[in-house]
Motif scaffolding. Structure first.
Motif, PDB file in Angstrom:
ATOM      1  N   LYS A   1      16.898 -11.905  -3.415  1.00 22.27           N
ATOM      2  CA  LYS A   1      17.153 -11.929  -4.864  1.00 22.27           C
ATOM      3  C   LYS A   1      16.383 -13.051  -5.549  1.00 22.27           C
ATOM      4  O   LYS A   1      15.908 -12.892  -6.669  1.00 22.27           O
ATOM      5  CB  LYS A   1      18.649 -12.071  -5.130  1.00 22.27           C
ATOM      6  N   LYS A   2      16.249 -14.173  -4.869  1.00 19.63           N
ATOM      7  CA  LYS A   2      15.500 -15.293  -5.445  1.00 19.63           C
ATOM      8  C   LYS A   2      14.002 -14.968  -5.494  1.00 19.63           C
ATOM      9  O   LYS A   2      13.329 -15.239  -6.486  1.00 19.63           O
ATOM     10  CB  LYS A   2      15.739 -16.565  -4.636  1.00 19.63           C
TER      11      LYS A   2
ATOM     12  N   ASP B   1      19.492   1.688  -0.044  1.00 17.27           N
ATOM     13  CA  ASP B   1      19.077   0.312   0.200  1.00 17.27           C
ATOM     14  C   ASP B   1      18.550  -0.358  -1.066  1.00 17.27           C
ATOM     15  O   ASP B   1      17.930   0.300  -1.913  1.00 17.27           O
ATOM     16  CB  ASP B   1      17.977   0.275   1.262  1.00 17.27           C
ATOM     17  N   PRO B   2      18.735  -1.674  -1.181  1.00 12.66           N
ATOM     18  CA  PRO B   2      18.127  -2.420  -2.283  1.00 12.66           C
ATOM     19  C   PRO B   2      16.607  -2.256  -2.232  1.00 12.66           C
ATOM     20  O   PRO B   2      16.025  -2.143  -1.142  1.00 12.66           O
ATOM     21  CB  PRO B   2      18.531  -3.865  -2.000  1.00 12.66           C
ATOM     22  N   TYR B   3      15.977  -2.239  -3.397  1.00  9.96           N
ATOM     23  CA  TYR B   3      14.523  -2.095  -3.456  1.00  9.96           C
ATOM     24  C   TYR B   3      13.986  -2.805  -4.681  1.00  9.96           C
ATOM     25  O   TYR B   3      14.720  -3.123  -5.611  1.00  9.96           O
ATOM     26  CB  TYR B   3      14.118  -0.618  -3.470  1.00  9.96           C
ATOM     27  N   VAL B   4      12.680  -3.026  -4.665  1.00 12.31           N
ATOM     28  CA  VAL B   4      12.013  -3.647  -5.802  1.00 12.31           C
ATOM     29  C   VAL B   4      10.581  -3.117  -5.867  1.00 12.31           C
ATOM     30  O   VAL B   4       9.964  -2.850  -4.824  1.00 12.31           O
ATOM     31  CB  VAL B   4      12.017  -5.196  -5.686  1.00 12.31           C
ATOM     32  N   VAL B   5      10.077  -2.922  -7.082  1.00  9.75           N
ATOM     33  CA  VAL B   5       8.672  -2.549  -7.249  1.00  9.75           C
ATOM     34  C   VAL B   5       7.846  -3.714  -6.725  1.00  9.75           C
ATOM     35  O   VAL B   5       8.146  -4.884  -6.982  1.00  9.75           O
ATOM     36  CB  VAL B   5       8.345  -2.256  -8.731  1.00  9.75           C
ATOM     37  N   VAL B   6       6.815  -3.405  -5.961  1.00 10.47           N
ATOM     38  CA  VAL B   6       5.990  -4.444  -5.351  1.00 10.47           C
ATOM     39  C   VAL B   6       5.158  -5.136  -6.427  1.00 10.47           C
ATOM     40  O   VAL B   6       4.398  -4.485  -7.143  1.00 10.47           O
ATOM     41  CB  VAL B   6       5.060  -3.846  -4.274  1.00 10.47           C
ATOM     42  N   PRO B   7       5.300  -6.452  -6.563  1.00 14.69           N
ATOM     43  CA  PRO B   7       4.462  -7.175  -7.522  1.00 14.69           C
ATOM     44  C   PRO B   7       2.977  -6.936  -7.203  1.00 14.69           C
ATOM     45  O   PRO B   7       2.547  -7.085  -6.067  1.00 14.69           O
ATOM     46  CB  PRO B   7       4.849  -8.639  -7.297  1.00 14.69           C
ATOM     47  N   GLY B   8       2.239  -6.509  -8.201  1.00 18.40           N
ATOM     48  CA  GLY B   8       0.819  -6.242  -8.023  1.00 18.40           C
ATOM     49  C   GLY B   8       0.495  -4.815  -7.635  1.00 18.40           C
ATOM     50  O   GLY B   8      -0.668  -4.438  -7.572  1.00 18.40           O
ATOM     51  N   ASN B   9       1.512  -3.988  -7.360  1.00 16.99           N
ATOM     52  CA  ASN B   9       1.268  -2.588  -7.018  1.00 16.99           C
ATOM     53  C   ASN B   9       2.424  -1.721  -7.505  1.00 16.99           C
ATOM     54  O   ASN B   9       3.384  -1.491  -6.774  1.00 16.99           O
ATOM     55  CB  ASN B   9       1.079  -2.406  -5.512  1.00 16.99           C
ATOM     56  N   PRO B  10       2.342  -1.207  -8.725  1.00 14.55           N
ATOM     57  CA  PRO B  10       3.429  -0.390  -9.269  1.00 14.55           C
ATOM     58  C   PRO B  10       3.608   0.950  -8.562  1.00 14.55           C
ATOM     59  O   PRO B  10       4.579   1.644  -8.814  1.00 14.55           O
ATOM     60  CB  PRO B  10       3.023  -0.199 -10.735  1.00 14.55           C
ATOM     61  N   LYS B  11       2.695   1.308  -7.658  1.00  8.99           N
ATOM     62  CA  LYS B  11       2.815   2.565  -6.922  1.00  8.99           C
ATOM     63  C   LYS B  11       3.544   2.393  -5.595  1.00  8.99           C
ATOM     64  O   LYS B  11       3.563   3.291  -4.763  1.00  8.99           O
ATOM     65  CB  LYS B  11       1.437   3.172  -6.677  1.00  8.99           C
ATOM     66  N   ALA B  12       4.154   1.225  -5.390  1.00 10.44           N
ATOM     67  CA  ALA B  12       4.871   0.967  -4.143  1.00 10.44           C
ATOM     68  C   ALA B  12       6.126   0.148  -4.414  1.00 10.44           C
ATOM     69  O   ALA B  12       6.240  -0.501  -5.440  1.00 10.44           O
ATOM     70  CB  ALA B  12       3.964   0.210  -3.166  1.00 10.44           C
TER      71      ALA B  12
END
Length: 161
Positions: free
Chosen positions: A111-112, A124-135
């Motif tokens: 989270k940090k 599962d928790p997930y997050v858009v990958v910084p620098g790649n909005p397609k992942a």
């Protein structure tokens, strides 16, 4: 981040400079090593980094392992879709995201590192990958809040639910 001191002798003077050391294998934002999300099975195999473990058969995806990180009998290191190419890459122990998250990290650390983390009711928790909005990164956590599984996932993957 670790720092390495480099000593250089220039014209009889000793010069010390600090440079970041490699922190180890990194998962993302576009892949792992020479293997990239979206890469065809043929191109991924040509890197020499992966080996076929499970043919696609009737399904749309084949299962592969990284030579450097073989998995157990009933698991794979990545899935390659017939339609999408490399679709899911699972992190091996010791592999981290560019923000330092890996197997064994806590959800508090996740989270940090990733304040935009989404925690769905089911899944599962997930997050858009910084620098790649397609992942996105998907984090599988234990009941005690430790990361047990980490994957780099193409947002249009068709291999896992």
């Amino acid at each position: 981040m670790k720092r390495v001191l480099v000593a250089v002798v220039a014209g009889g003077a000793l010069v010390l400079t600090g440079t970041p050391a490699l922190a180890g294998p990194t998962l993302g934002p576009y892949g792992y090593g020479a293997v990239r999300l979206g890469m065809s099975a043929k191109r991924a195999a040509a890197t020499g980094a992966v080996v076929l473990k499970m043919r696609a058969g009737e399904g749309s995806c084949s299962g592969w392992d990284f030579r450097a990180h073989p998995t157990g009998r009933d698991s794979v290191g990545l899935y390659i879709s017939k339609k999408r190419g490399v679709a899911v890459i699972f992190a091996a122990k010791g592999v981290r995201t560019p923000r330092g998250i890996g197997i064994g990290s806590t959800m508090k650390q996740v989270k940090k590192a990733y304040p935009a983390l989404r925690i769905p009711r089911d899944g599962d928790p997930y997050v858009v990958v910084p620098g790649n909005p397609k992942a996105h990164y998907s984090f599988g956590a234990s009941a005690k809040g430790r990361i047990e599984a980490l994957a780099l996932v193409h947002v249009e993957q068709d291999c896992v639910s």
